[in-house]
Write a protein that holds these residues in place. Sequence first.
Motif, short mmCIF file in Angstrom:
data_model
loop_
_atom_site.label_atom_id
_atom_site.label_comp_id
_atom_site.label_asym_id
_atom_site.label_seq_id
_atom_site.Cartn_x
_atom_site.Cartn_y
_atom_site.Cartn_z
N GLY A 25 0.80 -1.21 0.00
CA GLY A 25 0.00 0.00 0.00
C GLY A 25 0.84 1.27 0.00
N ILE A 26 1.94 1.23 -0.75
CA ILE A 26 2.83 2.39 -0.86
C ILE A 26 3.03 2.72 -2.34
CG2 ILE A 26 4.02 2.06 1.35
CD1 ILE A 26 6.23 0.53 -0.10
N PRO A 27 3.40 3.97 -2.65
CA PRO A 27 3.53 4.35 -4.06
C PRO A 27 4.70 3.69 -4.77
CG PRO A 27 4.14 6.19 -2.66
CD PRO A 27 3.63 5.11 -1.76
N TRP A 28 4.44 3.38 -6.03
CA TRP A 28 5.46 2.88 -6.94
C TRP A 28 5.95 4.08 -7.74
CZ3 TRP A 28 3.55 0.23 -11.99
CH2 TRP A 28 4.64 0.03 -12.87
N ILE A 29 7.22 4.38 -7.63
CA ILE A 29 7.81 5.53 -8.31
C ILE A 29 8.78 5.02 -9.36
CG2 ILE A 29 9.16 7.64 -8.03
CD1 ILE A 29 8.17 7.58 -5.03
N SER A 30 8.36 5.08 -10.62
CA SER A 30 9.18 4.62 -11.73
C SER A 30 9.85 5.82 -12.39
CB SER A 30 8.31 3.89 -12.76
OG SER A 30 9.03 3.72 -13.97
N THR A 31 11.17 5.87 -12.28
CA THR A 31 11.88 6.98 -12.91
C THR A 31 11.74 6.92 -14.43
OG1 THR A 31 13.95 5.73 -12.79
CG2 THR A 31 13.51 7.31 -11.02
N LEU A 63 20.22 15.96 -12.38
CA LEU A 63 18.80 16.03 -12.74
C LEU A 63 18.00 14.92 -12.04
CD1 LEU A 63 16.75 17.52 -14.46
CD2 LEU A 63 17.30 15.98 -16.33
N MET A 64 18.54 13.70 -12.03
CA MET A 64 17.82 12.59 -11.41
C MET A 64 17.70 12.77 -9.90
SD MET A 64 16.64 10.76 -13.75
CE MET A 64 15.90 9.63 -12.59
N ILE A 65 18.76 13.23 -9.25
CA ILE A 65 18.73 13.45 -7.80
C ILE A 65 17.67 14.48 -7.45
CG2 ILE A 65 20.06 14.37 -5.87
CD1 ILE A 65 22.54 12.97 -7.26
N ALA A 66 17.62 15.56 -8.20
CA ALA A 66 16.61 16.61 -7.94
C ALA A 66 15.20 16.06 -8.14
CB ALA A 66 16.86 17.81 -8.86
N LEU A 67 14.99 15.29 -9.20
CA LEU A 67 13.69 14.70 -9.49
C LEU A 67 13.24 13.79 -8.34
CD1 LEU A 67 11.55 14.34 -11.87
CD2 LEU A 67 12.81 12.26 -12.39
N ILE A 68 14.14 12.94 -7.87
CA ILE A 68 13.81 11.99 -6.80
C ILE A 68 13.57 12.72 -5.47
CG2 ILE A 68 14.74 10.11 -5.38
CD1 ILE A 68 13.66 9.28 -8.18
N LYS A 69 14.41 13.68 -5.15
CA LYS A 69 14.21 14.42 -3.90
C LYS A 69 12.83 15.07 -3.86
CE LYS A 69 18.92 15.66 -2.55
NZ LYS A 69 19.86 16.78 -2.39
N GLU A 70 12.44 15.67 -4.98
CA GLU A 70 11.13 16.32 -5.04
C GLU A 70 10.02 15.29 -4.87
OE1 GLU A 70 8.38 18.45 -8.39
OE2 GLU A 70 10.50 19.02 -8.33
N ARG A 71 10.15 14.16 -5.55
CA ARG A 71 9.08 13.15 -5.51
C ARG A 71 8.95 12.50 -4.14
NH1 ARG A 71 5.36 10.83 -4.70
NH2 ARG A 71 4.27 9.23 -5.92
N LEU A 72 10.05 12.24 -3.46
CA LEU A 72 9.99 11.57 -2.16
C LEU A 72 9.44 12.46 -1.05
CD1 LEU A 72 13.24 9.40 -2.10
CD2 LEU A 72 10.92 8.76 -2.80
N GLN A 73 9.31 13.74 -1.33
CA GLN A 73 8.74 14.66 -0.35
C GLN A 73 7.23 14.86 -0.54
OE1 GLN A 73 11.48 17.98 0.94
NE2 GLN A 73 12.42 17.39 -1.00
N ALA A 78 5.13 9.54 2.33
CA ALA A 78 5.54 9.70 3.73
C ALA A 78 5.70 8.38 4.47
CB ALA A 78 4.54 10.60 4.47
N LYS A 79 4.88 7.38 4.13
CA LYS A 79 4.92 6.11 4.86
C LYS A 79 5.71 5.02 4.15
CE LYS A 79 0.90 7.02 7.56
NZ LYS A 79 -0.51 6.92 7.72
N GLY A 80 6.31 5.37 3.03
CA GLY A 80 7.10 4.39 2.29
C GLY A 80 6.92 4.55 0.80
N TRP A 81 7.74 3.82 0.04
CA TRP A 81 7.72 3.91 -1.41
C TRP A 81 8.56 2.80 -2.00
CZ3 TRP A 81 12.85 4.35 -1.51
CH2 TRP A 81 13.48 5.18 -0.57
N ILE A 82 8.37 2.63 -3.29
CA ILE A 82 9.19 1.70 -4.07
C ILE A 82 9.78 2.51 -5.21
CG2 ILE A 82 9.18 -0.34 -5.54
CD1 ILE A 82 6.68 -1.21 -3.83
N LEU A 83 11.08 2.60 -5.26
CA LEU A 83 11.76 3.28 -6.36
C LEU A 83 12.16 2.24 -7.39
CD1 LEU A 83 14.19 5.92 -4.76
CD2 LEU A 83 12.09 6.32 -6.07
N ASP A 84 11.66 2.41 -8.59
CA ASP A 84 11.89 1.49 -9.70
C ASP A 84 12.94 2.11 -10.62
OD1 ASP A 84 11.74 0.36 -12.26
OD2 ASP A 84 9.56 0.46 -12.37
N GLY A 85 14.13 1.52 -10.62
CA GLY A 85 15.17 1.97 -11.54
C GLY A 85 16.04 3.10 -11.03
#
Length: 182
Positions: A25-31, A63-73, A78-85
Amino acid sequence: MRLLILGGPGSGKGTQSQKLSEHFGIPWISTGDTLRAEIAADSPLGQQVSETLAKGELVSDKLMIALIKERLQQPDAAKGWILDGYPRTAFQAEELDFFLDTLNTQVNYAIWLELPAHALIERSENRAAIDDNPEALRRRIETLAETTIPMLEYYDYRQRLLRIDGNQPPDDVKREILGGIS
């Protein structure tokens, strides 16, 4: 739960990310999906990365670090996530850990879906993504060997690496992952 799903093109990162997202029940974040959506929308970011992806090269760390930092906030993460790639390089992995330290959290597991190169190529040829042309695939697999596979040592040293045989049915892969992280 904070998970990284890592592997080559066609390794099943998206399939497993979706299954684990539903399970926990956590978001899937596919770069990859995020970048392809930006390209399809012809956004400034999309214009910036389209040529890079079409060649099978990695988008810049900055660019990728900035994109991920923004998305994880975002609130849903807040309660978890799955980073794909992501991360794809040791530098990105270190930067992710530094950022997560500021949030008083950490990656629980980096899950590496292992498949031989011929299986990655065969699976990717059946998809229709912009970066799945033969030359880009060859380059992505070379880049994987050069940058991502050495990065695995970073998580292995921290005892957060889980190696999974990705060359089996998707439900078996999921079962093996869940067994390894419980």
